[in-house]
Motif scaffolding. Structure first.
Motif, PDB file in Angstrom:
ATOM      1  N   LEU A  71       0.828  -1.203   0.000  1.00  0.00           N
ATOM      2  CA  LEU A  71       0.000   0.000   0.000  1.00  0.00           C
ATOM      3  C   LEU A  71       0.863   1.254   0.000  1.00  0.00           C
ATOM      4  N   ALA A  72       1.957   1.218   0.743  1.00  0.00           N
ATOM      5  CA  ALA A  72       2.857   2.384   0.782  1.00  0.00           C
ATOM      6  C   ALA A  72       3.436   2.670  -0.593  1.00  0.00           C
ATOM      7  N   ASP A  73       3.736   1.610  -1.338  1.00  0.00           N
ATOM      8  CA  ASP A  73       4.279   1.763  -2.698  1.00  0.00           C
ATOM      9  C   ASP A  73       3.184   1.912  -3.744  1.00  0.00           C
ATOM     10  N   GLU A  74       1.938   1.670  -3.339  1.00  0.00           N
ATOM     11  CA  GLU A  74       0.780   1.699  -4.242  1.00  0.00           C
ATOM     12  C   GLU A  74       0.984   0.784  -5.449  1.00  0.00           C
ATOM     13  N   ARG A  75       1.432  -0.454  -5.140  1.00  0.00           N
ATOM     14  CA  ARG A  75       1.619  -1.460  -6.180  1.00  0.00           C
ATOM     15  C   ARG A  75       0.302  -2.145  -6.481  1.00  0.00           C
ATOM     16  N   PHE A  76       0.041  -2.412  -7.756  1.00  0.00           N
ATOM     17  CA  PHE A  76      -1.172  -3.135  -8.099  1.00  0.00           C
ATOM     18  C   PHE A  76      -1.103  -4.556  -7.569  1.00  0.00           C
ATOM     19  N   LEU A  77      -0.052  -5.294  -7.899  1.00  0.00           N
ATOM     20  CA  LEU A  77       0.090  -6.665  -7.405  1.00  0.00           C
ATOM     21  C   LEU A  77       0.889  -6.654  -6.115  1.00  0.00           C
TER      22      LEU A  77
END
Length: 262
Positions: free
Chosen positions: A223-229
């Motif tokens: 969530l901190a990196d806002e990664r999709f996977l």
């Protein structure tokens, strides 16, 4: 997204990954957490034990009116929802045989519940111009679940829906992540191993079995990196690359793995 000061809603929060997410979000300093499950007693007890303001709500995620009521309860208490975690899920352990309503139930919990959650929470998020959807999809949604056809099909659909949400709303302030763990030490996996389910055996053999707390840690980082996977098991990325590069070879390997553990 940094979770400090945020309001989160978690479905399937009475145990396993859902409970671990609640505790980890609280440790990050969430402003409020709404915990949803069929087991009201469990989520109420969990809410009372968290070091932040929290609320337990009984919700059947397969009933759209109840999902709307969950969102309304969160908005009434906190005024906003920053993160909605569609985490409830079920397995079936069947293939083509008649499993009663197993196919329909899998579709309702593993797919339609995600649709109901997004449909209920997006209007307020879009009005504010921001919001985050976390969909628990499983590595089965990227690879497969040997021995469980409904789980495989519905988790693929869940990943597809998460992709659609990101494409459709990503430029309107809505961030989306698909959480795709492999083996996690939950009752779902333990029960499968206890009865000798080949799918559970393959899952356990394919990589490390993580704790729910390990998964929650990966979620916070994702969530901190806002990664999709969000892949708590990094090897899933390797398996997915092999699958896409040479599907026939990957399928052959999966057949051999299943045959060796069946």
């Amino acid at each position: 997204m940094q979770l400090a000061g945020r309001v989160a809603v978690i479905t399937g929060a009475a145990g396993g990954i859902g409970t671990a997410l609640a505790r980890r979000f609280a440790a990050e300093g969430a402003a409020g957490i709404v915990l949803s499950d069929l087991d009201l007693e469990a989520v109420t007890a969990l809410a009372g034990g968290l070091p932040v303001d929290a609320l337990g709500v009984r919700t059947d995620v397969t009933v759209e009116d109840e999902v709307r009521a969950l969102v309304d309860a969160a908005l009434e208490r906190y005024g906003r929802i920053d993160l909605f975690c569609s985490n409830a899920g079920i397995t079936s352990g069947i293939g083509l045989e008649d499993g009663g309503d197993a196919w329909q139930r899998s579709w309702e919990v593993n797919v339609r519940a995600h649709v109901y959650g997004a449909r209920a929470v997006l209007p307020a998020m879009l009005d504010r111009g921001e919001g985050y959807l976390l969909q628990t999809c499983s590595a089965a949604g990227l690879l497969t679940a040997v021995g469980d056809a409904p789980y495989t099909v519905t988790k693929h659909a869940a990943v597809g829906f998460a992709e659609w949400l990101s494409i459709t709303y990503g430029d309107r302030g809505i961030r989306v992540s698909a959480l795709c763990p492999q083996g996690v030490d939950t009752p779902m996996l333990r029960d499968g191993l206890a009865v000798g389910h080949v799918g559970a055996k393959v899952t356990a053999a394919a990589g490390a079995v993580l704790s729910p707390e390990d998964v929650a840690e990966a979620v916070v980082a994702g969530l901190a990196d806002e990664r999709f996977l969000i892949l708590p098991h990094q090897e899933v990325a390797t398996y997915l690359a092999h699958k896409t590069q040479d599907p026939d070879r990957w399928l052959g390997g999966m057949r051999r793995l299943a045959a060796g553990l069946g």
